[in-house]
Design a protein around this motif. Structure first.
Motif, PDB file in Angstrom:
ATOM      1  N   ALA A  13       0.825  -1.207   0.000  1.00 31.35           N
ATOM      2  CA  ALA A  13       0.000   0.000   0.000  1.00 31.35           C
ATOM      3  C   ALA A  13       0.860   1.258   0.000  1.00 31.35           C
ATOM      4  CB  ALA A  13      -0.941  -0.001   1.201  1.00 31.35           C
ATOM      5  N   ALA A  14       1.947   1.240   0.754  1.00 30.32           N
ATOM      6  CA  ALA A  14       2.843   2.400   0.780  1.00 30.32           C
ATOM      7  C   ALA A  14       3.484   2.629  -0.586  1.00 30.32           C
ATOM      8  CB  ALA A  14       3.920   2.210   1.841  1.00 30.32           C
ATOM      9  N   ALA A  15       3.870   1.561  -1.249  1.00 25.16           N
ATOM     10  CA  ALA A  15       4.473   1.693  -2.573  1.00 25.16           C
ATOM     11  C   ALA A  15       3.469   2.231  -3.585  1.00 25.16           C
ATOM     12  CB  ALA A  15       5.014   0.346  -3.044  1.00 25.16           C
ATOM     13  N   ALA A  16       2.241   1.718  -3.546  1.00 27.81           N
ATOM     14  CA  ALA A  16       1.208   2.198  -4.473  1.00 27.81           C
ATOM     15  C   ALA A  16       0.856   3.652  -4.189  1.00 27.81           C
ATOM     16  CB  ALA A  16      -0.033   1.324  -4.370  1.00 27.81           C
ATOM     17  N   GLY A  17       0.745   4.007  -2.926  1.00 20.90           N
ATOM     18  CA  GLY A  17       0.434   5.392  -2.566  1.00 20.90           C
ATOM     19  C   GLY A  17       1.529   6.352  -2.976  1.00 20.90           C
ATOM     20  N   GLU A  34      -7.225  13.924  -7.529  1.00 22.83           N
ATOM     21  CA  GLU A  34      -5.946  13.232  -7.398  1.00 22.83           C
ATOM     22  C   GLU A  34      -5.789  12.643  -5.999  1.00 22.83           C
ATOM     23  OE1 GLU A  34      -3.338  15.887 -10.566  1.00 22.83           O
ATOM     24  OE2 GLU A  34      -3.537  16.559  -8.488  1.00 22.83           O
ATOM     25  N   GLY A  35      -6.281  13.355  -5.004  1.00 17.81           N
ATOM     26  CA  GLY A  35      -6.248  12.839  -3.635  1.00 17.81           C
ATOM     27  C   GLY A  35      -7.074  11.572  -3.492  1.00 17.81           C
ATOM     28  N   VAL A  36      -8.239  11.580  -4.132  1.00 18.23           N
ATOM     29  CA  VAL A  36      -9.088  10.386  -4.122  1.00 18.23           C
ATOM     30  C   VAL A  36      -8.386   9.229  -4.830  1.00 18.23           C
ATOM     31  CG1 VAL A  36     -11.244   9.421  -5.002  1.00 18.23           C
ATOM     32  CG2 VAL A  36     -11.248  11.662  -3.899  1.00 18.23           C
ATOM     33  N   ALA A  37      -7.727   9.509  -5.933  1.00 17.56           N
ATOM     34  CA  ALA A  37      -7.006   8.464  -6.664  1.00 17.56           C
ATOM     35  C   ALA A  37      -5.893   7.863  -5.806  1.00 17.56           C
ATOM     36  CB  ALA A  37      -6.437   9.021  -7.965  1.00 17.56           C
ATOM     37  N   VAL A  42      -4.041   3.276  -2.412  1.00 17.00           N
ATOM     38  CA  VAL A  42      -3.566   2.738  -1.138  1.00 17.00           C
ATOM     39  C   VAL A  42      -4.541   1.695  -0.603  1.00 17.00           C
ATOM     40  CG1 VAL A  42      -3.126   3.309   1.284  1.00 17.00           C
ATOM     41  CG2 VAL A  42      -2.197   4.755  -0.520  1.00 17.00           C
ATOM     42  N   LEU A  43      -5.818   2.055  -0.530  1.00 13.57           N
ATOM     43  CA  LEU A  43      -6.811   1.140   0.045  1.00 13.57           C
ATOM     44  C   LEU A  43      -7.006  -0.098  -0.814  1.00 13.57           C
ATOM     45  CD1 LEU A  43      -9.443   3.717   1.307  1.00 13.57           C
ATOM     46  CD2 LEU A  43      -7.784   2.439   2.662  1.00 13.57           C
ATOM     47  N   GLY A  44      -7.019   0.075  -2.128  1.00 14.87           N
ATOM     48  CA  GLY A  44      -7.181  -1.067  -3.017  1.00 14.87           C
ATOM     49  C   GLY A  44      -6.031  -2.040  -2.912  1.00 14.87           C
ATOM     50  N   THR A  45      -4.818  -1.519  -2.925  1.00 14.91           N
ATOM     51  CA  THR A  45      -3.642  -2.386  -2.819  1.00 14.91           C
ATOM     52  C   THR A  45      -3.581  -3.065  -1.464  1.00 14.91           C
ATOM     53  OG1 THR A  45      -2.440  -0.959  -4.335  1.00 14.91           O
ATOM     54  CG2 THR A  45      -1.133  -2.461  -2.994  1.00 14.91           C
TER      55      THR A  45
END
Length: 61
Positions: A13-17, A34-37, A42-45
């Motif tokens: 999640a940290a890497a994706a975020g 962009e904040g939502v993306a 993060v949440l999806g990963t």
């Protein structure tokens, strides 16, 4: 070395975020979309990595 599923999910999640945030701030600002993306990345990963189990090791016989 064993990594628990919790740490695997947190690191993923940290890497994706970080990747999503790096892309989002290329123009110098962070819009709401962009904040939502970033949040969804993060949440999806985190959710997918947490849910998918590790493969069982194969016994070399």
């Amino acid at each position: 070395m064993r990594i628990s599923s919790a740490w695997k999910a947190v690191v993923g999640a940290a890497a994706a975020g970080t990747a999503a945030l790096g892309t989002a701030v290329q123009d110098g600002t962070l819009s709401a979309g962009e904040g939502v993306a970033v949040a969804l990345a993060v949440l999806g990963t985190f959710g997918i990595t947490w849910r998918v189990p590790n493969r069982k090791p194969v016994d070399p016989a």
